[in-house]
Design a protein around this motif. Structure first.
Motif, PDB file in Angstrom:
ATOM      1  N   LYS A   1      -4.391   5.328   3.538  1.00 49.28           N
ATOM      2  CA  LYS A   1      -4.837   6.490   4.300  1.00 49.28           C
ATOM      3  C   LYS A   1      -4.673   6.304   5.804  1.00 49.28           C
ATOM      4  O   LYS A   1      -4.384   7.245   6.523  1.00 49.28           O
ATOM      5  N   ARG A   2      -4.862   5.060   6.320  1.00 51.35           N
ATOM      6  CA  ARG A   2      -4.840   4.859   7.766  1.00 51.35           C
ATOM      7  C   ARG A   2      -4.124   3.598   8.238  1.00 51.35           C
ATOM      8  O   ARG A   2      -4.072   3.351   9.426  1.00 51.35           O
ATOM      9  N   THR A   3      -3.605   2.791   7.346  1.00 52.73           N
ATOM     10  CA  THR A   3      -3.125   1.458   7.709  1.00 52.73           C
ATOM     11  C   THR A   3      -1.606   1.358   7.646  1.00 52.73           C
ATOM     12  O   THR A   3      -0.982   1.856   6.715  1.00 52.73           O
ATOM     13  N   SER A   4      -1.025   0.674   8.630  1.00 56.83           N
ATOM     14  CA  SER A   4       0.415   0.395   8.586  1.00 56.83           C
ATOM     15  C   SER A   4       0.646  -0.960   7.918  1.00 56.83           C
ATOM     16  O   SER A   4      -0.225  -1.822   7.917  1.00 56.83           O
ATOM     17  N   HIS A   5       1.830  -1.107   7.344  1.00 59.49           N
ATOM     18  CA  HIS A   5       2.219  -2.344   6.667  1.00 59.49           C
ATOM     19  C   HIS A   5       3.658  -2.668   7.008  1.00 59.49           C
ATOM     20  O   HIS A   5       4.387  -1.840   7.554  1.00 59.49           O
ATOM     21  N   SER A   6       4.084  -3.864   6.654  1.00 65.35           N
ATOM     22  CA  SER A   6       5.492  -4.247   6.743  1.00 65.35           C
ATOM     23  C   SER A   6       5.814  -5.106   5.534  1.00 65.35           C
ATOM     24  O   SER A   6       4.928  -5.478   4.758  1.00 65.35           O
ATOM     25  N   VAL A   7       7.094  -5.407   5.376  1.00 61.84           N
ATOM     26  CA  VAL A   7       7.553  -6.300   4.320  1.00 61.84           C
ATOM     27  C   VAL A   7       8.259  -7.460   5.019  1.00 61.84           C
ATOM     28  O   VAL A   7       9.259  -7.260   5.704  1.00 61.84           O
ATOM     29  N   LEU A   8       7.706  -8.670   4.867  1.00 58.54           N
ATOM     30  CA  LEU A   8       8.224  -9.874   5.515  1.00 58.54           C
ATOM     31  C   LEU A   8       8.660 -10.851   4.427  1.00 58.54           C
ATOM     32  O   LEU A   8       7.840 -11.289   3.612  1.00 58.54           O
ATOM     33  N   PHE A   9       9.968 -11.172   4.402  1.00 58.20           N
ATOM     34  CA  PHE A   9      10.497 -12.063   3.372  1.00 58.20           C
ATOM     35  C   PHE A   9      10.276 -13.509   3.760  1.00 58.20           C
ATOM     36  O   PHE A   9      10.607 -13.925   4.868  1.00 58.20           O
ATOM     37  N   GLU A  10       9.698 -14.266   2.836  1.00 62.64           N
ATOM     38  CA  GLU A  10       9.358 -15.668   3.043  1.00 62.64           C
ATOM     39  C   GLU A  10      10.589 -16.487   3.412  1.00 62.64           C
ATOM     40  O   GLU A  10      11.633 -16.350   2.788  1.00 62.64           O
ATOM     41  N   GLY A  11      10.446 -17.331   4.411  1.00 63.47           N
ATOM     42  CA  GLY A  11      11.474 -18.289   4.762  1.00 63.47           C
ATOM     43  C   GLY A  11      12.705 -17.732   5.451  1.00 63.47           C
ATOM     44  O   GLY A  11      13.607 -18.485   5.792  1.00 63.47           O
ATOM     45  N   THR A  12      12.783 -16.421   5.645  1.00 65.84           N
ATOM     46  CA  THR A  12      13.977 -15.845   6.264  1.00 65.84           C
ATOM     47  C   THR A  12      13.682 -15.238   7.629  1.00 65.84           C
ATOM     48  O   THR A  12      14.602 -15.074   8.425  1.00 65.84           O
ATOM     49  N   GLY A  13      12.445 -14.858   7.852  1.00 60.66           N
ATOM     50  CA  GLY A  13      12.103 -14.171   9.084  1.00 60.66           C
ATOM     51  C   GLY A  13      12.467 -12.699   9.067  1.00 60.66           C
ATOM     52  O   GLY A  13      12.187 -11.971  10.008  1.00 60.66           O
ATOM     53  N   GLU A  14      13.116 -12.246   7.983  1.00 58.41           N
ATOM     54  CA  GLU A  14      13.471 -10.827   7.873  1.00 58.41           C
ATOM     55  C   GLU A  14      12.208 -10.008   7.621  1.00 58.41           C
ATOM     56  O   GLU A  14      11.487 -10.253   6.658  1.00 58.41           O
ATOM     57  N   GLU A  15      11.958  -9.059   8.511  1.00 57.49           N
ATOM     58  CA  GLU A  15      10.766  -8.218   8.372  1.00 57.49           C
ATOM     59  C   GLU A  15      11.130  -6.772   8.690  1.00 57.49           C
ATOM     60  O   GLU A  15      11.857  -6.495   9.639  1.00 57.49           O
ATOM     61  N   SER A  16      10.589  -5.873   7.900  1.00 59.60           N
ATOM     62  CA  SER A  16      10.767  -4.448   8.174  1.00 59.60           C
ATOM     63  C   SER A  16       9.967  -4.074   9.413  1.00 59.60           C
ATOM     64  O   SER A  16       9.086  -4.822   9.853  1.00 59.60           O
ATOM     65  N   ASP A  17      10.258  -2.919   9.969  1.00 58.37           N
ATOM     66  CA  ASP A  17       9.356  -2.346  10.960  1.00 58.37           C
ATOM     67  C   ASP A  17       8.068  -1.987  10.236  1.00 58.37           C
ATOM     68  O   ASP A  17       8.059  -1.816   9.010  1.00 58.37           O
ATOM     69  N   ARG A  18       6.997  -1.833  10.986  1.00 61.12           N
ATOM     70  CA  ARG A  18       5.771  -1.348  10.356  1.00 61.12           C
ATOM     71  C   ARG A  18       5.977   0.102   9.942  1.00 61.12           C
ATOM     72  O   ARG A  18       6.599   0.872  10.661  1.00 61.12           O
TER      73      ARG A  18
ATOM     74  N   TYR B   1       7.822 -12.119  -0.777  1.00 62.71           N
ATOM     75  CA  TYR B   1       7.502 -11.442   0.471  1.00 62.71           C
ATOM     76  C   TYR B   1       6.001 -11.244   0.594  1.00 62.71           C
ATOM     77  O   TYR B   1       5.246 -11.394  -0.381  1.00 62.71           O
ATOM     78  N   HIS B   2       5.576 -10.909   1.799  1.00 67.08           N
ATOM     79  CA  HIS B   2       4.198 -10.520   2.031  1.00 67.08           C
ATOM     80  C   HIS B   2       4.184  -9.488   3.156  1.00 67.08           C
ATOM     81  O   HIS B   2       5.202  -9.234   3.793  1.00 67.08           O
ATOM     82  N   CYS B   3       3.048  -8.888   3.368  1.00 64.41           N
ATOM     83  CA  CYS B   3       2.876  -7.930   4.452  1.00 64.41           C
ATOM     84  C   CYS B   3       2.694  -8.719   5.744  1.00 64.41           C
ATOM     85  O   CYS B   3       1.868  -9.636   5.799  1.00 64.41           O
ATOM     86  N   GLY B   4       3.462  -8.379   6.785  1.00 67.08           N
ATOM     87  CA  GLY B   4       3.356  -9.088   8.056  1.00 67.08           C
ATOM     88  C   GLY B   4       1.950  -9.102   8.626  1.00 67.08           C
ATOM     89  O   GLY B   4       1.390 -10.173   8.890  1.00 67.08           O
ATOM     90  N   PRO B   5       1.314  -7.930   8.801  1.00 65.69           N
ATOM     91  CA  PRO B   5      -0.033  -7.928   9.366  1.00 65.69           C
ATOM     92  C   PRO B   5      -1.132  -8.325   8.372  1.00 65.69           C
ATOM     93  O   PRO B   5      -2.252  -8.606   8.786  1.00 65.69           O
ATOM     94  N   HIS B   6      -0.826  -8.333   7.077  1.00 64.37           N
ATOM     95  CA  HIS B   6      -1.826  -8.659   6.042  1.00 64.37           C
ATOM     96  C   HIS B   6      -1.220  -9.682   5.080  1.00 64.37           C
ATOM     97  O   HIS B   6      -0.813  -9.335   3.969  1.00 64.37           O
ATOM     98  N   PRO B   7      -1.131 -10.958   5.477  1.00 72.62           N
ATOM     99  CA  PRO B   7      -0.417 -11.962   4.672  1.00 72.62           C
ATOM    100  C   PRO B   7      -1.013 -12.221   3.288  1.00 72.62           C
ATOM    101  O   PRO B   7      -0.348 -12.824   2.447  1.00 72.62           O
TER     102      PRO B   7
END
Length: 105
Positions: free
Chosen positions: A53-70, A89-95
């Motif tokens: 409802k109110r939170t931004s997320h991203s997709v961060l791939f382990e060991g590569t540093g590749e991350e989506s924009d929020r 992968y994990h969420c950048g702001p919410h690991p």
């Protein structure tokens, strides 16, 4: 299927539609990737859709540093997976939010 007789024998030509890559949706809600594990074939695409409802997320791939924009509620981000492998992968702001894409035949 098209069939024709050629010199007393049966000659068969097969026609089929080209294979198309699939697009799988992973929803993000309640601070979770749903489903957390997906299995796809090489060439397929995964799209992450933020249903919070109110939170931004991203997709961060382990060991590569590749991350989506929020991306914010009702926004999405997609990535194609051309090669086989295991992509954690994990969420950048919410690991604590974790997922995995398994690509194989």
């Amino acid at each position: 299927m098209f069939q024709a007789t050629l010199a007393g024998g049966l000659f068969v030509l097969g026609f089929s539609a080209p294979l198309q890559a699939a697009d799988l949706i992973v929803e993000i809600s309640d601070y979770r990737f749903k489903p957390a594990e997906v299995r796809i074939k090489p060439g397929d695409t995964v799209t992450w859709l933020n249903r919070e409802k109110r939170t931004s997320h991203s997709v961060l791939f382990e060991g590569t540093g590749e991350e989506s924009d929020r991306f914010f509620p009702d926004e999405k981000w997609s990535r194609a997976f051309p090669q086989a492998g295991r992509f954690e992968y994990h969420c950048g702001p919410h690991p604590e939010m974790k997922g995995v894409v398994i690509v194989g035949d």
